[in-house]
Design an enzyme around this catalytic site. Structure first.
Site, short mmCIF file in Angstrom:
data_model
loop_
_atom_site.label_atom_id
_atom_site.label_comp_id
_atom_site.label_asym_id
_atom_site.label_seq_id
_atom_site.Cartn_x
_atom_site.Cartn_y
_atom_site.Cartn_z
N HIS A 63 0.82 -1.23 0.00
CA HIS A 63 0.00 0.00 0.00
C HIS A 63 0.85 1.28 0.00
O HIS A 63 0.30 2.38 -0.08
CB HIS A 63 -0.93 0.03 1.22
CG HIS A 63 -1.94 -1.08 1.22
ND1 HIS A 63 -2.77 -1.34 0.14
CD2 HIS A 63 -2.24 -2.03 2.16
CE1 HIS A 63 -3.54 -2.39 0.43
NE2 HIS A 63 -3.23 -2.82 1.63
N ASP A 91 -2.97 -10.50 -2.62
CA ASP A 91 -3.47 -10.05 -1.32
C ASP A 91 -4.93 -9.62 -1.50
O ASP A 91 -5.31 -9.15 -2.58
CB ASP A 91 -2.62 -8.87 -0.83
CG ASP A 91 -2.99 -8.42 0.58
OD1 ASP A 91 -2.30 -8.83 1.53
OD2 ASP A 91 -3.98 -7.65 0.72
N HIS A 102 -6.45 -7.15 -0.56
CA HIS A 102 -6.61 -5.70 -0.81
C HIS A 102 -5.82 -5.30 -2.05
O HIS A 102 -4.78 -5.89 -2.36
CB HIS A 102 -6.10 -4.90 0.40
CG HIS A 102 -6.80 -5.24 1.67
ND1 HIS A 102 -6.32 -6.22 2.53
CD2 HIS A 102 -7.95 -4.78 2.21
CE1 HIS A 102 -7.15 -6.32 3.57
NE2 HIS A 102 -8.15 -5.46 3.39
N ASP A 128 -4.83 -12.86 3.33
CA ASP A 128 -5.98 -12.38 4.09
C ASP A 128 -7.32 -12.64 3.39
O ASP A 128 -8.36 -12.30 3.92
CB ASP A 128 -5.84 -10.89 4.45
CG ASP A 128 -5.25 -10.05 3.34
OD1 ASP A 128 -4.98 -10.58 2.24
OD2 ASP A 128 -5.06 -8.84 3.55
ZN LIG Z 1 -4.42 -7.22 2.59
#
Ligand SMILES: [Zn+2]
Length: 336
Positions: free
Chosen positions: A123, A164, A166, A251
């Site tokens: 991120h 991932d 996200h 995740d």
């Molecule tokens: Zn994540």
């Protein structure tokens, strides 16, 4: 097929005060999962050398790097999600060093090289938060972007796959206008960091180098396998990479609490097996509990075994629609 793991106890020194999901216990879960599957022994572990602060300027701007360095030595929050602790600076430099070591080893020698690092990175954009995300999402420096940059320096181009749960907004922002870095990202749609939609294909001159698969809430193995078969593998084949950087978060595993995805070992084993023809630099991102114990070893075993059971899939209507939309948009750039 070989497996090596770049790991250092320094990665435990980035630690929260009080409860936070991104904490050193994650490494215990990952190591436990690998050990229980016979994938963790002393011979496989390599100590990474830290990157230097000037190395960071290849992917981050100086002001951001100095801001993090300036927080060294005490505990603070950069934003409501992301902390910096007394060990963060050294851990973060070693994490970037491990990502570089993993990709260098992957291009030299076939096999899977896992950078089992903290803090995570995908991120983190060039100067911190990326694409107007609300926070840095637990990340400090972008380890996967550094691996991609290193691979591009060596081979003229790079491919990153980010699974991932996200969106890897930081990695995507850093290479947004760079058509030599192909970034394929599968993630749950409409959650943090609220980016990575079908029409996000890269900046001017780099169109098609960014492939986003914003998967529906509650996606299953079958939904992800559909996206992987229809888009990830054909794009990968077309780029014919010498090595692949995997931004590996776990995740999306069923029972992890940050997302609604319902992936199991089946998807992760399948993903690993389908990548077994490429040397891999696997850079550790998210995953906070059961996903680390089960999905991480499933992915590594899939890669090492290199075969998958053939079984029909029953993807949801929403997943089929997402994949179709991406195919229609990306067809202009890829033979898919
Ligand atoms: Zn994540």
């Amino acid at each position: 097929m070989s497996l090596r793991i770049f790991y250092s106890p320094i990665f435990r020194e980035h630690r929260p005060e009080g409860y936070h999901p991104e904490n050193p216990t994650r490494l215990d879960y990952a190591i436990r999962g690998l050990s229980e599957n016979g994938l963790w022994d002393e011979e496989k572990i390599l100590e990474p050398s830290p990157a230097s602060p000037s190395d960071l300027l290849l992917i981050h701007d100086g002001e951001y790097v100095e801001r993090i360095r300036g927080l060294e030595g005490s505990f603070s929050y950069l934003d409501p999600d992301t902390y910096v602790s007394p060990g963060t600076w050294e851990a973060a430099l070693s994490a970037v060093g491990a990502a570089r070591a993993a990709v260098e080893a992957a291009v030299e020698d076939r096999g899977l090289y896992l950078a089992l690092v903290r803090p995570p990175g995908h991120h983190a954009g060039r100067s911190g938060r990326a694409f107007n995300a609300s926070t840095l999402g637990f990340c400090i420096f972008n380890n996967s972007a550094f691996a991609a940059y290193t691979l591009k320096e060596r081979r003229g181009r790079a491919v990153v796959i980010d699974f991932d749960a996200h969106h890897g907004n930081g990695t995507q922002e850093i290479f947004w206008n760079d058509g030599d870095v192909v970034h394929i990202d599968l993630h749950e749609r409409d959650i943090y960091p609220w980016s990575g939609y079908e029409h996000d294909i890269g900046g001017r001159g780099a169109e098609g180098s960014k492939v986003n698969l914003p998967m529906p809430h509650y996606s299953t193995d079958d939904d992800y396998i559909l996206a992987w078969m229809e888009i990830v593998l054909p794009v990968l084949e077309e780029t014919k990479p010498d090595a692949v950087v995997v931004s590996a978060g776990f995740d999306g595993f069923l029972g992890e609490s940050l997302t609604t995805l319902r992936l199991t070992e089946r998807f992760f084993r399948y993903a690993g097996a389908t990548l077994s023809r490429y040397p891999l630099a696997v850079i550790f991102e998210g995953g906070y509990s059961v996903g680390l114990m089960r999905a991480l070893p499933a992915f590594v075993k899939g890669y090492l075994e290199g075969s998958v059971e053939e079984r029909g899939i029953e993807p949801s209507y929403e997943a089929i629609r997402t994949v179709k939309t991406v195919l229609e948009i990306q067809r202009e750039f890829w033979g898919i």
